[in-house]
Design an enzyme around this catalytic site. Structure first.
Site, mmCIF file in Angstrom:
data_model
loop_
_atom_site.group_PDB
_atom_site.id
_atom_site.type_symbol
_atom_site.label_atom_id
_atom_site.label_comp_id
_atom_site.label_asym_id
_atom_site.label_seq_id
_atom_site.Cartn_x
_atom_site.Cartn_y
_atom_site.Cartn_z
ATOM 1 N N ASN A 107 4.853 81.349 -1.809
ATOM 2 C CA ASN A 107 3.554 81.355 -2.495
ATOM 3 C C ASN A 107 2.946 79.961 -2.402
ATOM 4 O O ASN A 107 3.660 78.970 -2.208
ATOM 5 C CB ASN A 107 3.774 81.716 -3.976
ATOM 6 C CG ASN A 107 2.489 81.736 -4.772
ATOM 7 O OD1 ASN A 107 1.472 82.272 -4.325
ATOM 8 N ND2 ASN A 107 2.501 81.142 -5.958
ATOM 9 N N HIS A 109 0.403 77.358 -4.656
ATOM 10 C CA HIS A 109 -0.187 77.175 -5.990
ATOM 11 C C HIS A 109 -1.001 75.873 -5.996
ATOM 12 O O HIS A 109 -0.525 74.851 -5.475
ATOM 13 C CB HIS A 109 0.926 77.116 -7.044
ATOM 14 C CG HIS A 109 0.388 76.997 -8.428
ATOM 15 N ND1 HIS A 109 -0.192 78.062 -9.088
ATOM 16 C CD2 HIS A 109 0.283 75.929 -9.255
ATOM 17 C CE1 HIS A 109 -0.615 77.662 -10.280
ATOM 18 N NE2 HIS A 109 -0.330 76.367 -10.406
ATOM 19 N N VAL A 144 7.171 82.701 -12.975
ATOM 20 C CA VAL A 144 5.882 82.430 -12.336
ATOM 21 C C VAL A 144 5.778 80.962 -11.899
ATOM 22 O O VAL A 144 6.034 80.056 -12.696
ATOM 23 C CB VAL A 144 4.722 82.779 -13.316
ATOM 24 C CG1 VAL A 144 3.379 82.373 -12.737
ATOM 25 C CG2 VAL A 144 4.737 84.267 -13.628
HETATM 26 C C1 GRF Z 1 -5.668 79.279 -3.874
HETATM 27 O O1 GRF Z 1 -6.162 78.198 -4.614
HETATM 28 C C2 GRF Z 1 -4.180 79.419 -4.059
HETATM 29 O O2 GRF Z 1 -3.526 78.202 -4.227
HETATM 30 C C3 GRF Z 1 -4.090 80.238 -5.319
HETATM 31 O O3 GRF Z 1 -5.162 81.151 -5.242
HETATM 32 C C4 GRF Z 1 -6.185 80.616 -4.415
HETATM 33 C C5 GRF Z 1 -6.415 81.617 -3.337
HETATM 34 O O4 GRF Z 1 -7.463 81.259 -2.469
HETATM 35 N N1 GRF Z 1 -2.796 80.863 -5.428
HETATM 36 P P1 GRF Z 1 -7.676 82.052 -1.123
HETATM 37 O O5 GRF Z 1 -7.836 83.530 -1.514
HETATM 38 O O6 GRF Z 1 -6.485 81.834 -0.250
HETATM 39 O O7 GRF Z 1 -8.939 81.507 -0.536
#
Ligand code: GRF
Length: 201
Positions: A107, A109, A144
């Site tokens: 993931n 973040h 999470v």
């Molecule tokens: C990003 O800021 C990511 O870090 C977070 O959600 C956002 C998703 O953006 N988990 P995108 O849909 O990839 O443009």
């Protein structure tokens, strides 16, 4: 060819950065399936237009989070996935989902974890008054925004930064480190030991 499954809920810019890295031969893999829990997610539409396999899974059609995630596990396994990438996927995955893809579920973040997990990480950072923030690619575990950290990138928070300007700065870094982490994984260069991830050269 190694396969990557993507789960998203919205814009999909991180998915697109991974996809473009594959097209440029930076990552030697293919996207096997793009799954969204939102029907109109721009990221899902992008994937459709590119001719990728896509799947929309509506939580309303399931009785529990477990049932929903079991349906996704089946779809992902049917299409095949060496790696599963959460890319702006706005659902908390179940224990069964984490176990199904243990050590191959990652993931991104938008904060320097363990600071500011959860929603609105950039807003949390602005309100807290930190001088630096950034983004983190990590393995996913049962908690999470908690699993072992693969890569992080730091951005400076300026006095006049807002949630929007900080998000834009961080997003630029996200688009660098997510493809980089995926490449390292696909090339078998990540070794997990407890909470630590070691990168082999
Ligand atoms: C990003 O800021 C990511 O870090 C977070 O959600 C956002 C998703 O953006 N988990 P995108 O849909 O990839 O443009």
């Amino acid at each position: 060819m190694k396969k990557i499954a993507i789960l998203l809920s919205g814009r999909g810019s991180n998915f697109i950065s991974i996809y473009n890295s594959i097209k440029k031969d930076y990552i030697n893999a293919e996207i096997s399936i793009v799954i969204s829990n939102k029907k109109d997610a721009p990221g899902l539409n992008f994937a459709k237009n590119e001719g990728l396999n896509t799947h929309f899974a509506d939580f309303k059609n399931f009785n529990s989070r477990e049932e929903y995630d079991h349906s996704l596990i089946k779809i992902i396994n049917d299409y095949g996935a060496d790696l599963v990438c959460l890319a702006g996927y706005m659902r908390i995955v179940t224990k069964d989902f984490v176990e199904a893809f243990k050590d191959r579920l990652i993931n991104i973040h938008p904060s320097l974890l363990p600071s500011f997990p959860g929603l609105d990480a950039q807003k949390q950072a602005i309100e807290y008054g930190v001088k630096y923030s950034g983004c983190t690619v990590h393995f996913v575990d049962e908690k999470v925004d908690h699993g072992a950290i693969i890569l992080q990138s730091v951005v400076k928070v300026d006095d006049n930064d807002t949630e929007e300007t900080l998000s834009a700065k961080i997003l630029k870094e996200e688009h660098k480190i997510y493809p980089k982490a995926v490449k390292l994984f696909i090339e078998n260069k990540l070794k997990i030991k407890g909470r630590k991830v070691f990168i082999k050269d």
